[in-house]
Design a protein around this motif. Structure first.
Motif, short mmCIF file in Angstrom:
data_model
loop_
_atom_site.label_atom_id
_atom_site.label_comp_id
_atom_site.label_asym_id
_atom_site.label_seq_id
_atom_site.Cartn_x
_atom_site.Cartn_y
_atom_site.Cartn_z
N ARG A 274 0.75 -1.30 0.03
CA ARG A 274 -0.18 0.02 0.02
C ARG A 274 0.88 1.16 -0.06
O ARG A 274 0.32 2.36 -0.16
CB ARG A 274 -1.01 -0.05 1.29
CG ARG A 274 -1.79 -1.19 1.24
CD ARG A 274 -3.09 -0.90 2.35
NE ARG A 274 -3.87 0.08 2.06
CZ ARG A 274 -4.71 0.52 2.92
NH1 ARG A 274 -4.82 0.23 4.19
NH2 ARG A 274 -5.32 1.53 2.28
N LEU A 275 2.38 1.07 0.18
CA LEU A 275 3.17 2.25 0.15
C LEU A 275 4.40 2.09 -0.58
O LEU A 275 4.85 0.83 -0.62
CB LEU A 275 3.55 2.57 1.54
CG LEU A 275 4.54 3.85 1.66
CD1 LEU A 275 3.55 5.05 1.61
CD2 LEU A 275 4.71 3.85 3.32
N ASP A 276 4.57 2.90 -1.56
CA ASP A 276 6.08 2.56 -2.43
C ASP A 276 7.05 3.44 -1.88
O ASP A 276 6.82 4.70 -1.78
CB ASP A 276 5.50 2.91 -3.84
CG ASP A 276 6.64 2.39 -4.81
OD1 ASP A 276 7.91 2.96 -4.73
OD2 ASP A 276 6.34 1.81 -5.70
N PRO A 277 8.15 2.96 -1.75
CA PRO A 277 9.42 3.69 -1.05
C PRO A 277 9.87 4.75 -2.10
O PRO A 277 10.73 5.85 -1.62
CB PRO A 277 10.48 2.73 -0.69
CG PRO A 277 10.10 1.55 -1.61
CD PRO A 277 8.67 1.63 -1.85
N GLN A 278 9.51 4.72 -3.29
CA GLN A 278 9.74 5.72 -4.45
C GLN A 278 11.34 6.03 -4.41
O GLN A 278 11.88 7.07 -4.13
CB GLN A 278 9.04 7.07 -4.04
CG GLN A 278 7.56 6.73 -4.42
CD GLN A 278 7.17 6.86 -5.74
OE1 GLN A 278 7.42 7.67 -6.71
NE2 GLN A 278 7.15 5.43 -6.44
N VAL A 279 12.05 4.91 -4.54
CA VAL A 279 13.63 5.00 -4.60
C VAL A 279 14.10 5.60 -6.00
O VAL A 279 14.01 4.65 -6.96
CB VAL A 279 14.20 3.43 -4.35
CG1 VAL A 279 15.71 3.87 -4.19
CG2 VAL A 279 13.88 3.38 -2.75
N GLY A 280 14.54 6.73 -6.20
CA GLY A 280 14.74 6.97 -7.59
C GLY A 280 16.32 7.12 -7.82
O GLY A 280 16.79 7.17 -9.02
N TRP A 281 17.25 6.80 -6.85
CA TRP A 281 18.52 6.46 -6.98
C TRP A 281 19.11 5.37 -6.16
O TRP A 281 18.64 5.49 -4.84
CB TRP A 281 19.36 7.54 -6.82
CG TRP A 281 20.61 7.60 -7.31
CD1 TRP A 281 21.45 8.20 -8.42
CD2 TRP A 281 21.83 7.02 -6.53
NE1 TRP A 281 22.71 7.98 -8.28
CE2 TRP A 281 23.02 7.32 -7.13
CE3 TRP A 281 22.07 6.43 -5.32
CZ2 TRP A 281 24.17 6.72 -6.91
CZ3 TRP A 281 23.09 5.80 -4.86
CH2 TRP A 281 24.33 6.08 -5.68
N ARG A 282 19.68 4.51 -6.52
CA ARG A 282 20.37 3.51 -5.67
C ARG A 282 21.76 2.92 -6.21
O ARG A 282 21.96 3.00 -7.40
CB ARG A 282 19.41 2.33 -5.62
CG ARG A 282 19.85 1.19 -4.65
CD ARG A 282 19.01 0.38 -4.00
NE ARG A 282 19.00 -0.47 -2.89
CZ ARG A 282 18.66 -1.50 -2.32
NH1 ARG A 282 17.42 -1.55 -2.95
NH2 ARG A 282 18.83 -2.32 -1.71
#
Length: 309
Positions: A274-282
């Motif tokens: 129900r929640l996305d961590p929205q990792v845009g760079w890793r």
């Protein structure tokens, strides 16, 4: 042990160094760090940091030594934690057990590491706004770490979310996570809003205050613009209505506002999809300088995560 430390003389202000092992206090667990996330504020205001200090608020890993007082998770437990004093960007860190949440096996540690500062800030700020079901809520700086969590949580709470970003490319993916409207700047926000989570500061904060309906509230959550705000309160008096504006502070342990319970709630949302961590760079922590520059240059949508070790 190896750690990233604040070094004002190198690009990105981060350098590797050997530092002393953490010495946990009675209510602290020792964590073997596997992933840590970066927050815009801790980089933008790095000049406040002590040279040689280990930065970092958010990290996830495994408990290698449980707290001596018997509180918190046992050795071997996967956890995510927050630390008021930093220390996340190291191979090991000591964390108060009240700032920890258990991470189930179905949640990847890198994703969990994105939650503490940004996720809990968004959650508590939304609570401060009060009930938002069926109401228009404006989130400025919506493409950042706090902003993307705020959009999702407000949408989950039943709000009509207006997400404001700095450019068209920054708005990518926001409708998919709950935004009803995505706007560039605030000029196209023509209908009043009942509440604002304001992450930009400067002129944006003043403009957002002008969009609030009577009885509504603006929370100044962040200052990504790094610019002060000027508000013409005489003009606001002439507009009439009972609107409020206040600085938002996520909390402090001296007041018993530990992160653990709220972190656990967010981890649960993550585990249920129900929640996305929205990792845009890793990437590996050897590329921390690159990550810092990308985050400060607003080239990251959401969070930046470092894999450690």
């Amino acid at each position: 042990m190896r750690a990233l430390v604040h070094d004002p003389d190198v690009p990105g202000r981060l350098a590797f160094a050997e530092v002393a092992e953490p010495r946990p206090r009675a209510a602290e667990a020792l964590i073997e760090v596997r992933a840590a996330s970066l927050n815009f504020a801790e980089l933008a205001f790095a000049d406040r940091a002590r040279p040689g200090g280990v930065p970092g608020l958010d990290a996830a890993g495994t408990v290698v030594a449980a707290a001596d007082d018997g509180s918190g998770p046992a050795e071997g437990t996967r956890v995510v934690g927050f630390g008021w004093g930093g220390g996340a960007w190291a191979e090991r860190r000591a964390v108060h057990t009240g700032e920890l949440a258990v991470v189930p096996d179905c949640v990847e540690l890198g994703a969990a590491s994105a939650l503490p500062a940004a996720g809990v800030t968004a959650l508590r700020a939304l609570r401060r706004l009060g009930p938002v079901l069926g109401r228009r809520v404006l989130v400025t700086g919506a493409s950042g770490g706090v902003g993307r969590f705020a959009v999702q949580l407000a949408a989950l709470a039943g709000a009509h979310v207006v997400a404001s970003v700095g450019g068209p490319e920054r708005g990518e993916g926001l409708r998919e996570i709950g935004a009803s409207e995505v706007v560039v700047g605030l000029a196209d926000v023509t209908a009043p809003v009942s509440g604002v989570l304001e992450n930009v500061g400067g002129r944006s904060l003043a403009e957002a205050f002008g969009l609030v309906e009577p009885g509504g509230r603006v929370l100044s959550v962040g200052m990504a613009s790094r610019e002060p705000t000027t508000i013409d309160f005489e003009r606001e008096r002439l507009r009439g209505g009972d609107r409020s504006i206040e600085p938002f502070v996520v909390g402090h342990p001296i007041h018993g506002e530990r992160f653990g319970a709220d972190l656990g709630y967010l981890v649960g949302l993550l585990a249920r999809g129900r929640l996305d961590p929205q990792v845009g760079w890793r990437g590996p922590w050897e590329r921390a300088g690159e990550a810092a520059e990308a985050l400060l240059g607003r080239r990251v949508r959401g969070k930046a995560v470092l894999d450690i070790g």
